[in-house]
Scaffold this motif. Structure first.
Motif, PDB file in Angstrom:
ATOM      1  N   PHE A 211      56.593  30.320 -31.227  1.00 24.78           N
ATOM      2  CA  PHE A 211      56.574  31.790 -32.235  1.00 24.78           C
ATOM      3  C   PHE A 211      58.143  32.364 -31.354  1.00 24.78           C
ATOM      4  CE2 PHE A 211      53.449  29.949 -34.563  1.00 24.78           C
ATOM      5  CZ  PHE A 211      53.967  29.409 -35.809  1.00 24.78           C
TER       6      PHE A 211
ATOM      7  N   ASP B 231      61.806  33.568 -32.286  1.00 20.50           N
ATOM      8  CA  ASP B 231      61.596  34.924 -33.002  1.00 20.50           C
ATOM      9  C   ASP B 231      62.978  36.156 -32.752  1.00 20.50           C
ATOM     10  OD1 ASP B 231      59.825  34.763 -35.047  1.00 20.50           O
ATOM     11  OD2 ASP B 231      58.690  36.082 -33.980  1.00 20.50           O
ATOM     12  N   GLU B 232      62.994  35.264 -30.861  1.00 23.68           N
ATOM     13  CA  GLU B 232      63.850  35.957 -29.585  1.00 23.68           C
ATOM     14  C   GLU B 232      65.491  35.891 -30.569  1.00 23.68           C
ATOM     15  OE1 GLU B 232      63.311  35.869 -26.078  1.00 23.68           O
ATOM     16  OE2 GLU B 232      65.072  36.360 -25.270  1.00 23.68           O
TER      17      GLU B 232
ATOM     18  N   LYS C 209      66.318  35.121 -33.722  1.00 17.17           N
ATOM     19  CA  LYS C 209      66.206  34.284 -34.526  1.00 17.17           C
ATOM     20  C   LYS C 209      66.181  33.768 -35.221  1.00 17.17           C
ATOM     21  CE  LYS C 209      68.486  40.020 -35.153  1.00 17.17           C
ATOM     22  NZ  LYS C 209      67.198  39.888 -34.131  1.00 17.17           N
TER      23      LYS C 209
ATOM     24  N   HIS D 163      64.080  30.413 -36.365  1.00 15.81           N
ATOM     25  CA  HIS D 163      63.044  29.553 -36.663  1.00 15.81           C
ATOM     26  C   HIS D 163      61.677  28.260 -36.817  1.00 15.81           C
ATOM     27  CE1 HIS D 163      65.003  31.079 -41.039  1.00 15.81           C
ATOM     28  NE2 HIS D 163      66.016  30.490 -40.390  1.00 15.81           N
ATOM     29  N   THR D 164      60.722  29.199 -37.238  1.00 14.87           N
ATOM     30  CA  THR D 164      59.411  28.194 -36.627  1.00 14.87           C
ATOM     31  C   THR D 164      58.583  28.009 -37.585  1.00 14.87           C
ATOM     32  OG1 THR D 164      59.109  30.091 -34.647  1.00 14.87           O
ATOM     33  CG2 THR D 164      56.888  28.147 -35.073  1.00 14.87           C
TER      34      THR D 164
ATOM     35  N   PHE E  28      51.557  35.964 -36.488  1.00 13.56           N
ATOM     36  CA  PHE E  28      52.220  34.776 -36.331  1.00 13.56           C
ATOM     37  C   PHE E  28      52.652  33.984 -37.748  1.00 13.56           C
ATOM     38  CE2 PHE E  28      52.193  34.646 -32.166  1.00 13.56           C
ATOM     39  CZ  PHE E  28      53.283  35.609 -31.432  1.00 13.56           C
TER      40      PHE E  28
ATOM     41  N   ASP F 234      57.383  29.941 -41.063  1.00 15.90           N
ATOM     42  CA  ASP F 234      58.503  29.582 -41.816  1.00 15.90           C
ATOM     43  C   ASP F 234      58.098  28.699 -42.970  1.00 15.90           C
ATOM     44  OD1 ASP F 234      60.948  31.825 -41.287  1.00 15.90           O
ATOM     45  OD2 ASP F 234      60.323  30.545 -39.107  1.00 15.90           O
TER      46      ASP F 234
END
Ligand code: ATP
Ligand code: MG
Length: 569
Positions: free
Chosen positions: A53, A57-58, A60, A62-63, A92, A95
């Motif tokens: 995650f 995130d870093e 931008k 998806h996970t 967390f 998506d």
């Protein structure tokens, strides 16, 4: 999210940066966390979760959360639910939520495609025979006598495997790669096995199930996962992961391996944790001694502390072991900032202030959190009879013992200076109660004449005290490596008989009478404690999360932390 430890760069991040630079995936970063729902998540999974995650995130990206549910006999809905709860609790949000079993139809079609291309065949060898034919690291394998069946025959047999015509274990579908490959994973790996088992989602629809290696990469590919992180034991599986993707000509997900988290005094294997639960060495998956997310949550660890720990240990390409003390260090560091202070006496000794009026109650100001001015102050009742810790009194004090003893003056936290005048003992010479006098001019803890005392001790007013149960934990195992066992024994022989101590006579300040379940406090001078779900109104139960003493800080001072690894060099 609150303040986080800075994310140190690592080789996975470098790979992603490189792929972004070369535009390999059109600037996309997509990861997945793929637990098998056959147990509760543990702190090792937290490391994988923070990576999957955190990296997405870093950038931008998806996970997905994907349940790798290809093994019907060991999987349960209870685990599916706990895993979702634990990922969310760690902070967390996925998506999309998928199940490998969503792909069973597609995987079957692809298997047919590989058969038609002459890349897969139905084998009649038993599991033992397959192993025997496989050869060893130094010897090539032998082709199965069924390896050269015609495409038509393979299609017919595979179809009949699916229809349920054959018993469990009687046939498999295998990839036709190379029985002489130096990589054993490429010696015609099994793709499907026959298993007449009920599946938690597909029910009885299937009696053939794909193997991990056949399902995992294709699931990644179907979801268009760009970077598929997994632990090092899958490094030798990567050529196979790539082989299926290449043969099928599907989206080229990229597998990247990193080191598993191992912690001293801790086991991180769902199979072994399940054994601890089933054999009742612990009280369930959420026993506060367990390294499961649900166990450490109940114990009082915070998601922030776990994330900071995971970010700080980083990733590498070799398996090692991290000091449990380091995890505890991050827990203390976080709780120090956020846990309100309170006074609690675990092993009470009665103190009578002889010159304090019998029915008088003084409401003293106590600071809720010296690290957080906005936490304010509270009132703590003070009266003639108090409890202090048995440990804070010695009739015959050893050298350098500065707490209460006959003739000695000490400070009561937020209260007065008191001096011990006499003790009452029983016939066994045990101290039953201690008598003191107090100096009324020292309210708040300071003497107007500036005289110093060497020690401040905590206390609880006896008339106002709340009775509580407090559970003190030690490590679950006595050995740094619990897997190190004598011949003929298993890891349970390393269980620590003192891992749980129950104190039933603890006395707490009245503000703690009915804490919210999960509320975390620092009991002054004792450590951090968390209210357990077993609490009843007016009779709380607290778990000690971690003691105050910080052994990690000492280790760290001796050996500076390597920023990449976070353990003593
Ligand atoms: P276990 O041996 O405990 O069952 P597992 O690897 O079989 O672990 P999975 O549910 O398959 O458990 O794991 C989901 C993800 O978490 C995988 O990507 C796996 O590599 C990762 N993972 C599991 N254990 C650890 C660990 N100790 N450290 C880091 N990552 C881990
Ligand atoms: Mg597994």
């Amino acid at each position: 999210m609150t303040e986080q430890a800075p994310i140190t760069s690592n080789f996975i991040r470098e790979i992603i940066l490189e792929d972004l630079k070369t535009n390999k995936y059109q600037g996309r970063v997509q990861t997945r966390f793929p637990p098998e729902p056959n147990g509760y998540l543990h702190i090792g999974h937290a490391k994988a979760i923070c990576l999957d995650f955190g990296l997405a995130d870093e950038f931008k990206g998806h996970t997905n959360l994907r349940f790798d549910d290809t093994n019907p006999s060991k999987e349960e809905t209870e685990y599916v639910e706990s895993i979702q709860q634990d990922v969310k609790w760690l902070g967390f949000q996925w998506d999309s939520l998928f199940y490998a079993s969503d792909y069973f139809d597609q995987l079957y079609e692809w298997a047919v495609q590989l058969i038609k291309a002459g890349k897969a065949y139905v084998d009649d060898l038993s599991a033992d025979q397959i192993r025997e034919y496989r050869g060893t690291l130094t010897q090539p394998g032998r082709n199965s006598p069924h390896r050269d069946r015609s495409v038509e025959q393979n299609l017919d047999l595979f179809e009949r495997m699916k229809r349920g015509e054959f018993p469990d274990g009687s046939r498999t579908l295998r990839a036709k790669i190379d029985m002489a490959s130096p990589n054993l994973n490429l010696r015609d790996p099994v793709m499907y096995r026959i298993l007449h088992a009920h599946h938690h989602r597909t029910g009885d629809k299937w009696c053939i199930y794909p193997m991990y290696d056949y399902a995992h990469g294709q699931s990644d590919s179907l979801e268009k996962v760009t970077h598929s992180m997994c632990t090092l034991e899958f490094e030798d599986h990567r050529p196979l992961y790539n082989w299926f993707i290449e043969q099928l000509g599907i989206f080229p997900s990229r597998q990247i391996e990193f080191d598993r988290l191992n912690l001293t005094y801790t086991l991180l294997s769902k199979r072994k944790l399940l054994q601890l639960v089933e054999e009742r060495h612990v009280n369930g998956w959420d026993d506060p001694r367990m390294p499961t997310i649900s166990g450490i949550r109940r114990r009082g660890y915070t998601p922030e502390a776990i994330r900071n720990f995971c970010n700080s240990i980083g990733v590498s390409k070799t398996n090692g072991s991290i000091e449990l003390a380091m995890l505890e260090h991050f827990v203390r560091e976080d709780l120090n900032k956020r846990a309100p202070r309170a006074m609690a006496v675990l092993r009470p000794l009665k103190v009578v202030i002889d010159n304090y009026p019998e029915h008088k109650v003084d409401e003293l100001d106590a600071i809720n959190n010296p690290e957080d001015a906005s936490a304010g102050i509270r009132k703590v009742p003070f009266s003639r009879v108090l409890y202090i810790e048995q440990d804070d009194f010695r009739e015959n004090p050893p050298k350098q013992y500065y707490r209460l003893s006959p003739g000695r003056e000490v400070r009561l936290r937020y209260g007065y200076l008191i001096t011990c005048t006499s003790v009452v003992k029983n016939e066994k010479d045990e101290v039953l109660e201690v008598h003191c006098s107090y100096d009324p001019a020292t309210r708040g803890g300071n003497a107007p004449d500036g005289r110093k005392v060497k020690s401040t001790i905590h206390w609880v007013s006896a008339a106002h005290a709340v009775d509580a149960e407090v559970r003190i934990y030690e490590t679950l195992f006595t050995k740094e490596d619990p897997n190190q066992v004598e011949l003929g024994k298993d890891f349970t022989s390393n269980l620590n008989p003192n891992s749980l101590e129950i104190i039933r006579e603890a006395k707490l300040e009245p503000s703690l009478a009915t804490p919210q379940v999960g509320a975390r406090y620092q009991f002054e001078r004792l450590g951090y404690f968390c209210a357990d779900p077993d609490s009843k109104p007016g009779h709380p139960v607290f778990n000690r999360t971690v003691a105050l003493k910080d052994t990690w800080a000492k280790i760290e001072k001796k050996a500076p932390v390597d920023p990449g690894r976070g353990r003593p060099a």
